[in-house]
Each structure stands twice: as structure tokens, then as C-alpha cells.
Design an enzyme around this catalytic site. Structure first.
Site, mmCIF file in Angstrom:
data_model
loop_
_atom_site.group_PDB
_atom_site.id
_atom_site.type_symbol
_atom_site.label_atom_id
_atom_site.label_comp_id
_atom_site.label_asym_id
_atom_site.label_seq_id
_atom_site.Cartn_x
_atom_site.Cartn_y
_atom_site.Cartn_z
ATOM 1 N N GLY A 46 0.535 -1.164 -0.091
ATOM 2 C CA GLY A 46 0.348 0.117 -0.509
ATOM 3 C C GLY A 46 0.691 1.265 0.077
ATOM 4 O O GLY A 46 2.392 0.806 0.490
ATOM 5 N N GLN A 51 2.731 10.001 1.484
ATOM 6 C CA GLN A 51 4.178 8.695 1.360
ATOM 7 C C GLN A 51 5.046 9.641 0.050
ATOM 8 O O GLN A 51 6.070 9.137 0.457
ATOM 9 C CB GLN A 51 4.510 7.494 1.101
ATOM 10 C CG GLN A 51 3.656 7.286 3.212
ATOM 11 C CD GLN A 51 3.371 6.018 3.065
ATOM 12 O OE1 GLN A 51 1.996 4.958 2.362
ATOM 13 N NE2 GLN A 51 4.415 4.644 3.376
ATOM 14 N N CYS A 94 5.971 -0.153 7.389
ATOM 15 C CA CYS A 94 5.873 0.786 6.693
ATOM 16 C C CYS A 94 6.465 1.234 5.596
ATOM 17 O O CYS A 94 7.771 1.662 6.130
ATOM 18 C CB CYS A 94 4.969 2.178 7.861
ATOM 19 S SG CYS A 94 4.519 3.901 6.899
ATOM 20 N N LEU A 95 6.344 1.977 4.839
ATOM 21 C CA LEU A 95 7.419 2.273 3.331
ATOM 22 C C LEU A 95 8.122 3.658 4.318
ATOM 23 O O LEU A 95 9.770 3.777 3.921
ATOM 24 C CB LEU A 95 7.071 2.293 2.082
ATOM 25 C CG LEU A 95 6.238 1.148 1.713
ATOM 26 C CD1 LEU A 95 5.826 1.474 -0.059
ATOM 27 C CD2 LEU A 95 7.737 -0.073 1.723
ATOM 28 N N HIS A 136 -4.255 0.967 7.971
ATOM 29 C CA HIS A 136 -2.874 1.105 7.439
ATOM 30 C C HIS A 136 -2.681 3.436 6.803
ATOM 31 O O HIS A 136 -2.514 4.366 6.900
ATOM 32 C CB HIS A 136 -1.887 0.366 7.283
ATOM 33 C CG HIS A 136 -1.061 1.158 7.400
ATOM 34 N ND1 HIS A 136 0.408 0.838 8.357
ATOM 35 C CD2 HIS A 136 0.006 1.687 6.461
ATOM 36 C CE1 HIS A 136 1.490 1.617 7.838
ATOM 37 N NE2 HIS A 136 1.375 2.071 6.715
ATOM 38 N N GLU A 137 -3.334 2.740 5.296
ATOM 39 C CA GLU A 137 -3.113 3.433 4.398
ATOM 40 C C GLU A 137 -3.957 5.112 4.638
ATOM 41 O O GLU A 137 -4.109 6.391 4.652
ATOM 42 C CB GLU A 137 -3.617 3.160 3.065
ATOM 43 C CG GLU A 137 -2.728 2.550 2.754
ATOM 44 C CD GLU A 137 -0.907 3.008 2.671
ATOM 45 O OE1 GLU A 137 -0.538 3.656 2.856
ATOM 46 O OE2 GLU A 137 -0.326 1.789 3.036
ATOM 47 N N HIS A 140 -2.814 7.799 7.100
ATOM 48 C CA HIS A 140 -1.587 8.368 6.754
ATOM 49 C C HIS A 140 -2.354 9.452 5.860
ATOM 50 O O HIS A 140 -2.017 10.776 6.019
ATOM 51 C CB HIS A 140 -1.063 7.516 4.969
ATOM 52 C CG HIS A 140 0.313 6.217 5.648
ATOM 53 N ND1 HIS A 140 0.682 7.422 6.029
ATOM 54 C CD2 HIS A 140 0.533 5.498 5.447
ATOM 55 C CE1 HIS A 140 2.082 6.090 6.251
ATOM 56 N NE2 HIS A 140 1.367 4.911 6.142
#
Length: 155
Positions: A46, A51, A94-95, A136-137, A140
Site C-alpha cells: 500500500g 508518502q 511502513c515504507l 493503515h493507508e 496516513h
């Protein structure tokens, strides 16, 4: 399509509330395509617009591409309309916070409404890893990171 730079914690854009998308045009479509390419290149499951440095309410997911064919999903202006009382504790990566896995408890099932790249509205229920990834996204987009929700292991 292009691979975009992923913004790393503690960049301020990761803590800002993203703005709703109001213009559904070629620029939005290009952004979504670039985000999908970036997600696969990272490799992740994701990726949210903050991000990649853009405070917009857009994210992409594909939770199964590593085990099968790519099937990316694009969510614009997403909103959870219902969530189960049942929760699940999963390890999330998480990226934007590399090499920092977090154990996060989230509703096991959610109902979501969102728009697609043309502005058309959709509603659906999600469970399993897809529900976790969406939550999660969506965090963000609200300036919340998995490290904020991390649960320490208790014995």
C-alpha cells in the site's frame, strides 16, 4: 509512469491531514499510476499520497501481488463507514518508516466508501489483510503512523 521518491519519517507531510481530492483529471490518474509503480518497486502492499509528498486523500493497495497477479486498487477520498467490534493484531510495515515493524490492533472488518479516478462513488466491505492495509493507508491520510498505534508484546 515513474517511480516516485518515498518520504521518510519524520517529514512533516506525514503528520498533516490530507486534503480531499476535488479535481478528477489526467493529473490524478498519472499520480495513481506512479503511486502503483512506486508501491511495487518499493516493494510494498500500500502507498498513500502523503508518502510521496502530496497531502491528498488518495491511496493505492495490492495485498496479493507478491503471491499472484497484480491487482491494484485505487481509493480516492476514502471513508470508513462501519467497523467490526472484532479486532485483529497484525505486524505492519511502513515504507516511510523502513525496518520498523509495528504490532497494530485494528477492526477485523470494515465498510468503506470512496471514489475512483473519475469521481464515481463506491462502497464495499473488506476483511483480512486488505482491511488492515486500507486502515493503515487511511491513517496516513489523517497524519497517523503505525508507530502511533504500536502495541508492545505482553507475556
Amino acid at each position: 509512469m515513474a517511480v516516485l521518491d518515498i518520504v521518510l519519517h519524520p517529514a512533516p507531510v506525514l503528520r498533516a491531514e490530507a486534503k480531499p481530492v476535488t479535481l478528477f483529471d489526467a493529473t490524478l490518474s498519472r499520480l495513481a499510476a506512479d503511486m502503483i509503480e512506486t508501491m511495487y518497486d518499493a516493494p510494498g502492499r500500500g502507498l498513500a499520497a502523503p508518502q510521496v509528498g502530496l497531502p491528498l486523500r488518495v491511496f493505492v493497495t495490492d495485498v496479493d501481488w507478491r503471491e499472484g497477479d497484480p491487482a491494484p486498487k485505487i481509493f480516492v477520498n476514502p471513508e470508513i463507514t462501519d467497523a467490526s467490534d472484532e479486532t485483529v493484531l497484525r505486524e505492519e510495515g511502513c515504507l516511510s518508516i523502513p525496518d520498523t515493524p509495528c504490532r497494530v490492533r485494528r477492526p477485523a472488518r470494515i465498510e468503506l466508501k470512496w471514489q475512483d479516478l473519475t469521481g464515481l462513488g463506491h462502497e464495499a466491505a473488506f476483511d483480512g489483510v486488505q482491511a488492515t492495509c486500507i486502515q493503515h493507508e487511511l491513517d496516513h491520510l489523517n497524519g497517523i503512523l503505525c508507530i502511533d498505534r504500536h502495541e508492545e508484546e505482553t507475556e
